[in-house]
Design a protein around this motif. Sequence first.
Motif, PDB file in Angstrom:
ATOM      1  N   VAL A  73      -4.153   1.161   3.911  1.00 19.08           N
ATOM      2  CA  VAL A  73      -2.992   0.886   4.760  1.00 19.08           C
ATOM      3  C   VAL A  73      -3.416   0.706   6.211  1.00 19.08           C
ATOM      4  O   VAL A  73      -3.010  -0.255   6.884  1.00 19.08           O
ATOM      5  CB  VAL A  73      -1.958   2.028   4.633  1.00 19.08           C
ATOM      6  CG1 VAL A  73      -0.885   1.922   5.704  1.00 19.08           C
ATOM      7  CG2 VAL A  73      -1.335   2.020   3.238  1.00 19.08           C
TER       8      VAL A  73
ATOM      9  N   LYS B 251      -4.611   5.756   2.439  1.00 22.40           N
ATOM     10  CA  LYS B 251      -4.392   5.619   3.875  1.00 22.40           C
ATOM     11  C   LYS B 251      -5.440   4.729   4.523  1.00 22.40           C
ATOM     12  O   LYS B 251      -5.154   4.040   5.504  1.00 22.40           O
ATOM     13  CB  LYS B 251      -4.348   6.997   4.537  1.00 22.40           C
ATOM     14  CG  LYS B 251      -3.072   7.780   4.215  1.00 22.40           C
ATOM     15  CD  LYS B 251      -3.020   9.120   4.922  1.00 22.40           C
ATOM     16  CE  LYS B 251      -1.702   9.840   4.641  1.00 22.40           C
ATOM     17  NZ  LYS B 251      -1.628  11.172   5.292  1.00 22.40           N
TER      18      LYS B 251
ATOM     19  N   PHE C 174       4.931  -0.502   2.648  1.00 20.49           N
ATOM     20  CA  PHE C 174       4.123   0.711   2.507  1.00 20.49           C
ATOM     21  C   PHE C 174       5.044   1.823   1.994  1.00 20.49           C
ATOM     22  O   PHE C 174       5.980   2.231   2.678  1.00 20.49           O
ATOM     23  CB  PHE C 174       3.490   1.102   3.830  1.00 20.49           C
ATOM     24  CG  PHE C 174       2.515   0.078   4.363  1.00 20.49           C
ATOM     25  CD1 PHE C 174       1.601  -0.536   3.523  1.00 20.49           C
ATOM     26  CD2 PHE C 174       2.513  -0.266   5.708  1.00 20.49           C
ATOM     27  CE1 PHE C 174       0.697  -1.469   4.003  1.00 20.49           C
ATOM     28  CE2 PHE C 174       1.616  -1.197   6.204  1.00 20.49           C
ATOM     29  CZ  PHE C 174       0.706  -1.810   5.344  1.00 20.49           C
TER      30      PHE C 174
ATOM     31  N   GLY D  98       0.849  -1.190   0.000  1.00 18.27           N
ATOM     32  CA  GLY D  98       0.000   0.000   0.000  1.00 18.27           C
ATOM     33  C   GLY D  98       0.880   1.232   0.000  1.00 18.27           C
ATOM     34  O   GLY D  98       2.116   1.144  -0.005  1.00 18.27           O
ATOM     35  N   HIS D  99       0.265   2.394   0.002  1.00 18.86           N
ATOM     36  CA  HIS D  99       1.059   3.624   0.026  1.00 18.86           C
ATOM     37  C   HIS D  99       0.436   4.649   0.967  1.00 18.86           C
ATOM     38  O   HIS D  99      -0.783   4.739   1.097  1.00 18.86           O
ATOM     39  CB  HIS D  99       1.229   4.217  -1.375  1.00 18.86           C
ATOM     40  CG  HIS D  99      -0.029   4.706  -2.028  1.00 18.86           C
ATOM     41  ND1 HIS D  99      -0.467   6.011  -1.928  1.00 18.86           N
ATOM     42  CD2 HIS D  99      -0.947   4.075  -2.799  1.00 18.86           C
ATOM     43  CE1 HIS D  99      -1.583   6.159  -2.613  1.00 18.86           C
ATOM     44  NE2 HIS D  99      -1.905   5.008  -3.145  1.00 18.86           N
ATOM     45  N   TYR D 100       1.318   5.406   1.606  1.00 19.25           N
ATOM     46  CA  TYR D 100       0.875   6.405   2.579  1.00 19.25           C
ATOM     47  C   TYR D 100       0.996   7.830   2.046  1.00 19.25           C
ATOM     48  O   TYR D 100       0.662   8.784   2.739  1.00 19.25           O
ATOM     49  CB  TYR D 100       1.669   6.260   3.889  1.00 19.25           C
ATOM     50  CG  TYR D 100       3.150   6.517   3.747  1.00 19.25           C
ATOM     51  CD1 TYR D 100       3.665   7.806   3.865  1.00 19.25           C
ATOM     52  CD2 TYR D 100       4.032   5.473   3.476  1.00 19.25           C
ATOM     53  CE1 TYR D 100       5.021   8.051   3.724  1.00 19.25           C
ATOM     54  CE2 TYR D 100       5.383   5.711   3.330  1.00 19.25           C
ATOM     55  CZ  TYR D 100       5.881   6.997   3.458  1.00 19.25           C
ATOM     56  OH  TYR D 100       7.221   7.239   3.309  1.00 19.25           O
TER      57      TYR D 100
ATOM     58  N   ASP E 218      -4.316  -1.111  -2.097  1.00 20.54           N
ATOM     59  CA  ASP E 218      -4.585   0.071  -2.914  1.00 20.54           C
ATOM     60  C   ASP E 218      -5.446  -0.381  -4.086  1.00 20.54           C
ATOM     61  O   ASP E 218      -5.129  -1.354  -4.760  1.00 20.54           O
ATOM     62  CB  ASP E 218      -3.273   0.666  -3.427  1.00 20.54           C
ATOM     63  CG  ASP E 218      -3.478   1.929  -4.246  1.00 20.54           C
ATOM     64  OD1 ASP E 218      -4.500   2.609  -4.044  1.00 20.54           O
ATOM     65  OD2 ASP E 218      -2.606   2.236  -5.077  1.00 20.54           O
TER      66      ASP E 218
END
Length: 447
Positions: free
Chosen positions: A113, A110, A137, A74-76, A168
């Motif tokens: 995540v 977010k 992440f 995932g990505h923040y 995501d």
Amino acid sequence: MDYISDFLEFLSIPSVSALSKHKADVERAASWLARRMERAGVREVRILKTAGHPVVFGQVLSRSPHAPAVLIYGHYDTQPPDPLEEWNSPPFEPVVKEDRVYARGAADDKGGVYGAILATEDVVKAGGPPVNLKFLFEGEEEIGSPNLKDLLVKEKDLFACDLVVSVDGGMFTREIPSLTTGSRGLVAIQIDVKGPRTDVHSGGHGGAINNPVNALCQIVASMKDEDGRITVDGFYDNVRDISESERKSFAQVPFDEEEYRASVGVPALFGEPGYTVLERLWSRPTLDCSGIWGGFQGEGVKTIIPSKASCKITCRLVPDQEPDEIARILEAHVRRCAPRGVTVETTVFPGNSRPYVVPGDHPALPVLSRVLTKLYGRQPVEVRLGGTLPIARTFLDLLGSYLVFFATSSPDENVHSPNEFYRLDELDKLRRGLPELWSELAASHRT
């Protein structure tokens, strides 16, 4: 509820990866994430430096010695919040209204995540996960993950896994789950057109020199015909056409073209002839001017010939198009179509991505289908992402592992737009669904 207050705190950090002024905020978000993962029982949590923004890693081992390894991705980082005047509340001051959390990054990504962390916390408290969990992440997804490939090469053993699960993404609709089997690739360029040394009077010079804005518009217009077909030589040469089975699968997806038209607020749909809307969205390449500027932008009229004009072009790619080759033919097209009397330069942006497709016989797909059916009360439809998850193909090329999508956000949640939101019941659904998925993957691995 403490878990909601934690989510709001996470959302309040303006981790906008594209803007250098937010570099410290991105790092702050990574530190917040690492601390929250440790609280959830994740072990060996590390903040890994890259040439850009950091990656947060951690893992939780299964008690089973033969359990498969599942990497949660995932990505923040978030998109910029502009235009700020269209938000109903400040984008980084999260607000809860009617079971919705409004903030930039709430749905992308977010919420995904944070839902994965909550799910992990639950299984750790219950005795541990049935699979070996790893977490990646990142803080650069929204700018094309330009430094993640180098990190994966450097830390290949650390990220080695049997399957990547992305939090995501999203579902086809709020009520209809989807099995996402691919995503389009991406290439992006900027075209800069220069004319006179400085802006000059249009009365004194109009008709004697070329106007950079006019010249740029001429170049952009040369890239498509009036029906929407791309006219750049070689652009379609390696495009893998849609198979009959894919056409049948897409046709089974409940999709109302008129409803879609009304939802985006356009007078008519438009695109490459010979394909349905879903076929164009999921399995055909695109070329779009995503920004254009030049000359006087203020109120009223200023009678000038501007000295320069620029635009950004982005292309979504499909199998078997290669980003570097598409960038090369775009540059060649610009050079060939550049009008006389101006200087034209082309810049290729970093972070371009290859298209990605999961094979129809991959063993994770029926597992995902069973879990989604249980979670949503109906079987999922098979779809593809019209957008790009840059890292999907990189995982396959470097780790030999396919990525599958397991994210619960809905398409109406204003991702990349003002007033982005994420429904709290979708957060809870992700929290419940991931442990189910991990159990099913473990059981499938044993058989």
